[in-house]
Scaffold this motif. Structure first.
Motif, PDB file in Angstrom:
ATOM      1  N   ASP A 273      -7.671   6.652  14.483  1.00  0.00           N
ATOM      2  CA  ASP A 273      -9.015   7.218  14.483  1.00  0.00           C
ATOM      3  C   ASP A 273      -9.910   6.618  13.411  1.00  0.00           C
ATOM      4  O   ASP A 273     -11.058   7.018  13.258  1.00  0.00           O
ATOM      5  CB  ASP A 273      -8.958   8.740  14.314  1.00  0.00           C
ATOM      6  N   GLY A 274      -9.396   5.664  12.636  1.00  0.00           N
ATOM      7  CA  GLY A 274     -10.211   4.992  11.628  1.00  0.00           C
ATOM      8  C   GLY A 274     -10.434   5.780  10.356  1.00  0.00           C
ATOM      9  O   GLY A 274     -11.213   5.360   9.504  1.00  0.00           O
ATOM     10  N   ARG A 275      -9.749   6.906  10.188  1.00  0.00           N
ATOM     11  CA  ARG A 275      -9.969   7.734   8.988  1.00  0.00           C
ATOM     12  C   ARG A 275      -9.205   7.229   7.766  1.00  0.00           C
ATOM     13  O   ARG A 275      -9.630   7.451   6.636  1.00  0.00           O
ATOM     14  CB  ARG A 275      -9.541   9.181   9.268  1.00  0.00           C
ATOM     15  N   TYR A 276      -8.065   6.579   7.999  1.00  0.00           N
ATOM     16  CA  TYR A 276      -7.193   6.207   6.878  1.00  0.00           C
ATOM     17  C   TYR A 276      -6.751   4.753   7.011  1.00  0.00           C
ATOM     18  O   TYR A 276      -6.639   4.205   8.112  1.00  0.00           O
ATOM     19  CB  TYR A 276      -5.971   7.133   6.816  1.00  0.00           C
ATOM     20  N   LEU A 285       5.453  -0.427  -2.587  1.00  0.00           N
ATOM     21  CA  LEU A 285       4.908   0.855  -2.136  1.00  0.00           C
ATOM     22  C   LEU A 285       4.092   0.692  -0.862  1.00  0.00           C
ATOM     23  O   LEU A 285       3.610  -0.397  -0.541  1.00  0.00           O
ATOM     24  CB  LEU A 285       4.008   1.464  -3.208  1.00  0.00           C
ATOM     25  N   VAL A 286       3.920   1.800  -0.132  1.00  0.00           N
ATOM     26  CA  VAL A 286       2.863   1.903   0.863  1.00  0.00           C
ATOM     27  C   VAL A 286       1.823   2.857   0.292  1.00  0.00           C
ATOM     28  O   VAL A 286       2.166   3.915  -0.244  1.00  0.00           O
ATOM     29  CB  VAL A 286       3.390   2.397   2.228  1.00  0.00           C
ATOM     30  N   THR A 287       0.566   2.474   0.359  1.00  0.00           N
ATOM     31  CA  THR A 287      -0.508   3.259  -0.235  1.00  0.00           C
ATOM     32  C   THR A 287      -1.476   3.687   0.849  1.00  0.00           C
ATOM     33  O   THR A 287      -1.935   2.860   1.642  1.00  0.00           O
ATOM     34  CB  THR A 287      -1.260   2.445  -1.299  1.00  0.00           C
ATOM     35  N   VAL A 288      -1.776   4.990   0.909  1.00  0.00           N
ATOM     36  CA  VAL A 288      -2.667   5.556   1.909  1.00  0.00           C
ATOM     37  C   VAL A 288      -4.024   5.799   1.265  1.00  0.00           C
ATOM     38  O   VAL A 288      -4.125   6.469   0.229  1.00  0.00           O
ATOM     39  CB  VAL A 288      -2.118   6.870   2.484  1.00  0.00           C
ATOM     40  N   SER A 290      -8.150   6.930   1.860  1.00  0.00           N
ATOM     41  CA  SER A 290      -9.085   7.642   2.723  1.00  0.00           C
ATOM     42  C   SER A 290     -10.371   6.844   2.872  1.00  0.00           C
ATOM     43  O   SER A 290     -11.011   6.486   1.876  1.00  0.00           O
ATOM     44  CB  SER A 290      -9.407   9.022   2.147  1.00  0.00           C
ATOM     45  N   PHE A 291     -10.752   6.554   4.113  1.00  0.00           N
ATOM     46  CA  PHE A 291     -11.965   5.784   4.365  1.00  0.00           C
ATOM     47  C   PHE A 291     -13.219   6.557   3.953  1.00  0.00           C
ATOM     48  O   PHE A 291     -14.128   6.012   3.343  1.00  0.00           O
ATOM     49  CB  PHE A 291     -12.050   5.411   5.848  1.00  0.00           C
ATOM     50  N   SER A 292     -13.274   7.834   4.275  1.00  0.00           N
ATOM     51  CA  SER A 292     -14.479   8.617   3.990  1.00  0.00           C
ATOM     52  C   SER A 292     -14.624   8.941   2.508  1.00  0.00           C
ATOM     53  O   SER A 292     -15.729   8.927   1.966  1.00  0.00           O
ATOM     54  CB  SER A 292     -14.472   9.917   4.813  1.00  0.00           C
ATOM     55  N   ASP A 293     -13.500   9.222   1.827  1.00  0.00           N
ATOM     56  CA  ASP A 293     -13.558   9.587   0.416  1.00  0.00           C
ATOM     57  C   ASP A 293     -13.407   8.390  -0.518  1.00  0.00           C
ATOM     58  O   ASP A 293     -13.606   8.525  -1.728  1.00  0.00           O
ATOM     59  CB  ASP A 293     -12.455  10.600   0.085  1.00  0.00           C
ATOM     60  N   CYS A 294     -13.010   7.237   0.033  1.00  0.00           N
ATOM     61  CA  CYS A 294     -12.824   6.017  -0.774  1.00  0.00           C
ATOM     62  C   CYS A 294     -11.884   6.263  -1.954  1.00  0.00           C
ATOM     63  O   CYS A 294     -12.197   5.937  -3.098  1.00  0.00           O
ATOM     64  CB  CYS A 294     -14.166   5.480  -1.265  1.00  0.00           C
ATOM     65  N   ARG A 295     -10.736   6.820  -1.668  1.00  0.00           N
ATOM     66  CA  ARG A 295      -9.763   7.074  -2.732  1.00  0.00           C
ATOM     67  C   ARG A 295      -8.349   7.082  -2.166  1.00  0.00           C
ATOM     68  O   ARG A 295      -8.135   7.298  -0.964  1.00  0.00           O
ATOM     69  CB  ARG A 295     -10.041   8.401  -3.433  1.00  0.00           C
ATOM     70  N   VAL A 296      -7.387   6.846  -3.052  1.00  0.00           N
ATOM     71  CA  VAL A 296      -5.978   6.909  -2.691  1.00  0.00           C
ATOM     72  C   VAL A 296      -5.577   8.370  -2.527  1.00  0.00           C
ATOM     73  O   VAL A 296      -5.828   9.197  -3.410  1.00  0.00           O
ATOM     74  CB  VAL A 296      -5.108   6.238  -3.776  1.00  0.00           C
ATOM     75  N   ILE A 297      -4.957   8.704  -1.400  1.00  0.00           N
ATOM     76  CA  ILE A 297      -4.549  10.095  -1.181  1.00  0.00           C
ATOM     77  C   ILE A 297      -3.035  10.259  -1.214  1.00  0.00           C
ATOM     78  O   ILE A 297      -2.537  11.390  -1.314  1.00  0.00           O
ATOM     79  CB  ILE A 297      -5.100  10.642   0.145  1.00  0.00           C
ATOM     80  N   ALA A 298      -2.275   9.153  -1.127  1.00  0.00           N
ATOM     81  CA  ALA A 298      -0.814   9.261  -1.190  1.00  0.00           C
ATOM     82  C   ALA A 298      -0.212   7.875  -1.368  1.00  0.00           C
ATOM     83  O   ALA A 298      -0.834   6.858  -1.024  1.00  0.00           O
ATOM     84  CB  ALA A 298      -0.255   9.921   0.074  1.00  0.00           C
TER      85      ALA A 298
END
Length: 607
Positions: A273-276, A285-288, A290-298
């Protein structure tokens, strides 16, 4: 964690694994490789890559597969879980002299049973357009290497276009081409179109139309991979300098950035869906993000070496709406600076564009699970679930967990905003001090020295936090000693790098002198960059974001893994020995006939 499958020994190759959906099984009769099935000597060669296309064959067997092994390129009918592979009958085979294929991509818009357009990038910098069905070579781009002399690292057709394609090189540059244009007999001259922090976009100055149309210079060192968003509007770039940079493609504007924990980023992918965005690389590591918040979430840790490929599983990703309010997150005015480069620039799937259903504290949260996978140089396959307690930590969890199901084609799209405003005034986007865990590892509930997660900038700020250091002491203090590779202590780092070179060599990185120079240049600034960014929103400390644990972590090959692709009935992996493996999804294994594989010598086109 999943149950062990295929053996109990840690170093034994697994032939099956179990998730909540059921058992995934390796189909040995569906293995694709060189016809002689002899393991390829991978030392000093480029990674094996795989591309798929569907030609809409009326027989119902329309899938086609292309893969490279050393100097060879193969094109077969892909029978998947339905029938055993017949390696004696390649549709096309090519052997190259003086250069090696490094990557390739089909154009799905123009593919038919009679013709396909396949782009192939090479170690010497050229890009070839071929039709393996007609066995034709239509064009060769950058033939004289006047545009770029370095290795091609990634090539992709621009989504929705029949003529435009983008090429990345180990020089750190990307070039936009049009198949209808020539490249010229002299080196191109450029003029600046747009410039930002650590990137610039130039147009080609010419009296007549010629390639390249644009040149992007991104970061420092090699540009290892890029990926278009599902709607084709944004471009995520993973670079050797450790930065993920996300651009609005048409406007050539930087949307946001992220920094690896250390080392280069090698791979990147988008959620359906293009969100992440998920990125992986030399920090294991794998780093997740957030497209909308422009920050690492996990972040996720399961690999013992560099992560080669990350990919989302669109068939196992589940999104169920809880009737949250819908809000507009973009408009056509956001893209008023779009650049048009000729015919064929139609956008893919408008369903991804305008409306974004976001969760709200006023209603029940969306029940959501994103499944993604990763493979690495440690020969392991990891599967990960990204669940709502990680995605929406400020909301209470819904009581009923979502079961795995096929994601709806009308899933919420990515936000369309090009700008990245700060969310510092929005408490709904802030993380609590005690982070929620989902398949995660224990860590300190009272982290110290971390930055505020919601005070981010989307343009790659290099501001540093007081007391930042290369060693993330707070993470080490948690006592999770088995994650020693996350420490950047000099002795451990040196030993870690020696293990990589000894056990999982990356000959393709050092295959050219230009690549070596790029690596040396980027490594000189790596420690300085890490010191500046660690503890900021560009690169949060380990205790500031959830740490995911893989659902599945299995050794599935003898050599480093280079491919992970999720298909409807199966998932496909490949290793550097040249073996392309098909893993049937639960309930799909019975579709394969029990016939054995013929192994006769092929006939094909030799280039």
């Amino acid at each position: 964690m999943a149950a062990e499958g295929g053996g109990k020994e840690m170093n034994e190759i697994k032939t099956q694994f179990t998730t909540r959906e059921g058992v995934y099984k390796l189909l040995t009769h569906s293995e694709y490789s060189r016809p002689n099935r002899v393991p390829f000597n991978s030392q000093g060669s480029n990674p094996v890559k795989v591309s798929f296309v569907n030609v809409n064959d009326q027989s119902g067997n329309g899938d086609r597969i292309c893969f490279n092994v050393g100097r060879e390129l193969y094109f077969y009918i892909y029978k998947g879980v339905r029938k055993a592979a017949d390696l004696s009958k390649p549709i096309d085979k090519r052997i190259y002299k003086g250069t090696q294929p490094t990557c390739h991509d089909f154009n799905p818009l123009t593919a038919t049973a009679e013709s396909v357009s396949l782009l192939v990038g090479f170690s010497a910098g050229q890009v070839q357009l071929i039709d393996p069905i007609k066995k034709e070579t239509s064009k060769l781009f950058n033939e004289e290497r006047l545009i770029d002399k370095s290795r091609v690292t990634c090539v992709r057709w621009v989504p929705g276009s029949e003529s435009l394609f983008l090429v990345a090189h180990s020089s750190g540059s990307m070039y936009l081409y049009n198949v209808e244009h020539t490249c010229g007999t002299t080196p191109p001259h450029y003029q600046l179109l747009k410039q930002g922090e650590n990137y610039a976009v130039h147009t080609c100055k010419s009296k007549s139309a010629r390639n390249p149309l644009l040149r992007w210079t991104v970061g420092e060192g090699a540009l290892n991979e890029f990926a278009f968003s599902p709607d084709g509007k944004f471009l995520a770039c993973a670079s050797q300098d450790g930065f993920l940079r996300v651009f609005g493609f048409d406007a050539a504007e930087l949307h946001g950035t992220m920094k690896s924990y250390f080392g280069g980023l090698l791979c990147v992918c988008w959620s359906p869906d293009g969100r992440y965005i998920v990125a992986g690389g030399e920090d294991d590591l794998v780093t997740v993000w957030s497209f909308s918040d422009c920050r690492v979430i996990a972040r996720g840790h399961g690999h013992k070496s560099w992560v080669s490929v990350v990919a989302f599983d669109h068939c196992t990703t589940s999104v169920e709406d809880g009737d949250p309010p819908a809000e507009f997150s973009g408009s056509d005015e956001d893209f008023h600076e779009q650049i048009h480069f000729g015919a064929g620039r139609d956008r893919a799937n408008s369903a991804h564009s305008r409306l974004s259903k976001r969760n709200s504290t006023d209603g029940r949260p969306v029940s959501v699970t994103y499944r993604f996978g990763s493979v690495g140089q440690d020969t392991q396959l990891c599967l990960w679930d990204l669940t709502e307690d990680i995605l929406f930590p400020h909301l209470p969890l819904s009581r009923t967990r979502t079961h795995t199901n096929v994601m709806s084609a009308t899933s919420p799209p990515a936000t369309g905003s090009v700008s990245s405003s700060s969310n510092s005034g929005n408490p709904a986007n802030s993380l609590p001090n005690t982070l929620p865990r989902s398949n995660s590892l224990p860590h300190s509930s009272n982290p110290a020295g971390g930055s505020t997660p919601n005070s981010h900038t989307g343009t790659g700020s290099n501001s540093s936090t007081k007391g930042s250091s290369i060693i993330d002491s707070a993470f080490i203090a948690t006592g999770v000693s088995k994650f020693a590779t996350l420490s950047l202590h000099d002795s451990r780092k040196e030993r870690h790098e020696k293990d990589h070179k000894r056990n999982h060599s990356m000959g393709h990185i050092s295959s050219k002198s230009s690549d070596k120079l790029n690596q040396l240049s980027s490594s000189r600034t790596a420690k300085a960059d890490a010191a500046k960014t660690l503890g900021t929103t560009l690169c949060p400390r380990m205790e500031d974001v959830p740490l995911l644990e893989p659902l599945v972590c299995k050794k599935i090959a003898h050599e480093r893994l280079t491919v992970l692709i999720f298909l409807e009935d199966c998932l496909v992996t490949a290793c550097q020995e040249g073996f392309v493996c098909t893993w049937a999804r639960p309930g799909k294994v019975g579709l394969l006939s029990s016939q054995n594989n013929p192994a006769n010598s092929p006939s094909g086109t030799v280039v």
